[in-house]
Design a protein around this motif. Structure first.
Motif, PDB file in Angstrom:
ATOM      1  N   PRO A  16     -61.020 -46.385 -44.497  1.00 61.59           N
ATOM      2  CA  PRO A  16     -61.817 -45.190 -44.779  1.00 61.59           C
ATOM      3  C   PRO A  16     -62.662 -44.747 -43.586  1.00 61.59           C
ATOM      4  N   SER A  17     -62.735 -43.437 -43.413  1.00 58.93           N
ATOM      5  CA  SER A  17     -63.602 -42.859 -42.387  1.00 58.93           C
ATOM      6  C   SER A  17     -64.992 -42.556 -42.932  1.00 58.93           C
ATOM      7  N   GLY A  18     -65.136 -42.589 -44.250  1.00 60.99           N
ATOM      8  CA  GLY A  18     -66.416 -42.257 -44.867  1.00 60.99           C
ATOM      9  C   GLY A  18     -66.513 -40.821 -45.340  1.00 60.99           C
ATOM     10  N   THR A  19     -65.431 -40.044 -45.165  1.00 58.31           N
ATOM     11  CA  THR A  19     -65.433 -38.640 -45.566  1.00 58.31           C
ATOM     12  C   THR A  19     -64.586 -38.441 -46.818  1.00 58.31           C
ATOM     13  N   GLY A  20     -65.142 -37.703 -47.767  1.00 56.83           N
ATOM     14  CA  GLY A  20     -64.400 -37.294 -48.945  1.00 56.83           C
ATOM     15  C   GLY A  20     -64.021 -35.833 -48.830  1.00 56.83           C
ATOM     16  N   VAL A  21     -62.802 -35.489 -49.200  1.00 56.84           N
ATOM     17  CA  VAL A  21     -62.306 -34.115 -49.100  1.00 56.84           C
ATOM     18  C   VAL A  21     -61.890 -33.629 -50.482  1.00 56.84           C
ATOM     19  N   LEU A  22     -62.465 -32.510 -50.905  1.00 57.70           N
ATOM     20  CA  LEU A  22     -62.019 -31.812 -52.108  1.00 57.70           C
ATOM     21  C   LEU A  22     -61.006 -30.779 -51.664  1.00 57.70           C
ATOM     22  N   LEU A  23     -59.769 -30.900 -52.133  1.00 58.39           N
ATOM     23  CA  LEU A  23     -58.656 -30.106 -51.629  1.00 58.39           C
ATOM     24  C   LEU A  23     -58.192 -29.109 -52.689  1.00 58.39           C
ATOM     25  N   LEU A  24     -58.217 -27.822 -52.346  1.00 60.40           N
ATOM     26  CA  LEU A  24     -57.957 -26.745 -53.303  1.00 60.40           C
ATOM     27  C   LEU A  24     -56.823 -25.852 -52.824  1.00 60.40           C
ATOM     28  N   ALA A  25     -55.793 -25.704 -53.647  1.00 58.69           N
ATOM     29  CA  ALA A  25     -54.710 -24.762 -53.351  1.00 58.69           C
ATOM     30  C   ALA A  25     -55.144 -23.356 -53.748  1.00 58.69           C
ATOM     31  N   GLY A  26     -54.262 -22.390 -53.492  1.00 65.87           N
ATOM     32  CA  GLY A  26     -54.549 -21.008 -53.827  1.00 65.87           C
ATOM     33  C   GLY A  26     -53.926 -20.590 -55.141  1.00 65.87           C
ATOM     34  N   SER A  27     -53.361 -19.377 -55.174  1.00 74.68           N
ATOM     35  CA  SER A  27     -52.875 -18.814 -56.429  1.00 74.68           C
ATOM     36  C   SER A  27     -51.618 -19.493 -56.955  1.00 74.68           C
ATOM     37  N   SER A  28     -51.009 -20.375 -56.163  1.00 71.21           N
ATOM     38  CA  SER A  28     -49.856 -21.120 -56.666  1.00 71.21           C
ATOM     39  C   SER A  28     -50.235 -22.041 -57.814  1.00 71.21           C
ATOM     40  N   GLY A  29     -51.499 -22.485 -57.827  1.00 69.93           N
ATOM     41  CA  GLY A  29     -51.952 -23.413 -58.853  1.00 69.93           C
ATOM     42  C   GLY A  29     -51.479 -24.834 -58.639  1.00 69.93           C
ATOM     43  N   ARG A  30     -50.839 -25.100 -57.503  1.00 78.40           N
ATOM     44  CA  ARG A  30     -50.308 -26.438 -57.261  1.00 78.40           C
ATOM     45  C   ARG A  30     -51.412 -27.427 -56.917  1.00 78.40           C
ATOM     46  N   ILE A  31     -51.088 -28.706 -57.023  1.00 81.46           N
ATOM     47  CA  ILE A  31     -51.951 -29.770 -56.528  1.00 81.46           C
ATOM     48  C   ILE A  31     -51.382 -30.191 -55.183  1.00 81.46           C
TER      49      ILE A  31
END
Length: 267
Positions: A16-31
């Motif tokens: 771990p680098s110590g950073t958390g990332v919240l990852l958001l797609a666009g209108s595709s709705g994909r994960i």
């Protein structure tokens, strides 16, 4: 709101680098599972989430609570020293807006917008987002605009709507000068979905007026989508012209990748 298991993908790094990332797609709705794994391979703890169309969620990008993103940033904050929100297109809109109301260490916005836009559900038009239960001010669409190509390129619709509803757009501006963390914008000059290059300039100007620095990575021939090193080209989504090419989108990804790793504090 607790995300259903099917509406989230958790990627944990080996070192771990110590950073958390919240990852958001666009209108595709994909994960964004592939991108989450790529970031985790470089030390980030990543939560990739579906933010509409999932269990207990709004069916479309229409009056989605900003608190949904704030809550999951806080979840990451419990595990990590730093948090970054990384979004694309409508997800970039969500990322930038969320960062104005919740402290983050960084925002990465691919194909960003400088204003909040309208969304529709069952014939009712309102904001993409709500905050404290109220719709966030939004920019309506020009009802007289018609596409002149097939598949349609919506860049002209967004530009026309900004002009026609200039006062509404001013009120709907995302207050990016409130973002405490670093802001990285990634834009394609051939984006045919919306004028993300012009939006990026507006974001830079607003932050510069507040004495804040913004990093912009662009490529004149890239389109709306970003292709990072090791990623496969995405398919699906709403039928529309997105601009760019696989080669140009990948070159934009190569240019952006070192800056993305810097913002997420990679190993």
């Amino acid at each position: 709101m607790v995300l259903a298991e099917a509406d989230r993908f958790d990627a944990h790094p080996t070192t771990p680098s110590g950073t958390g990332v919240l990852l958001l797609a666009g209108s595709s709705g994909r994960i964004e599972t592939e991108r989450a794994g790529l970031l985790a391979a470089h030390g980030a703890r990543v939560l990739a989430m579906r933010w509409f169309g999932g269990e207990g969620q709004r069916p479309v990008p229409h009056e989605v609570p900003v608190e949904l993103f704030v809550e999951h940033l806080e979840e990451l904050r419990q595990e990590c020293d730093r948090v970054v929100v990384f979004g694309t297109s409508f997800g970039a809109e969500a990322a930038l807006l969320t960062a104005t109301v919740s402290p983050v260490d960084g925002v990465i916005a691919v194909a960003p917008t400088s204003v909040v836009w309208a969304g529709a559900h069952e014939g009712a038009w309102s904001s993409h987002w709500t905050l404290a239960g109220e719709p966030v001010p939004f920019t309506p669409f020009d009802p007289d605009w018609l596409p002149d190509a097939d598949p349609p390129a919506y860049r002209g619709l967004y530009a026309s709507s900004l002009t026609r509803f200039a006062e509404r757009a001013t009120v709907a501006r995302i207050a990016v000068e409130r973002i405490e963390g670093e802001v990285l914008l990634i834009v394609g000059g051939d984006d045919q979905v919306w004028p993300s290059d012009a939006f990026a300039k507006a974001i830079v100007a607003a932050r510069r007026s507040a004495g804040l620095v913004t990093t912009v990575i662009g490529h004149p021939d890239a389109g709306h989508r970003l292709l990072l090193p090791g990623e496969e080209a995405a398919s699906g989504g709403v039928r529309m012209a997105r601009g760019g090419s696989a080669a140009a989108d990948a070159e934009l990804g190569r240019r952006a990748w070192p800056e993305i790793l810097r913002v997420v504090g990679s190993n």
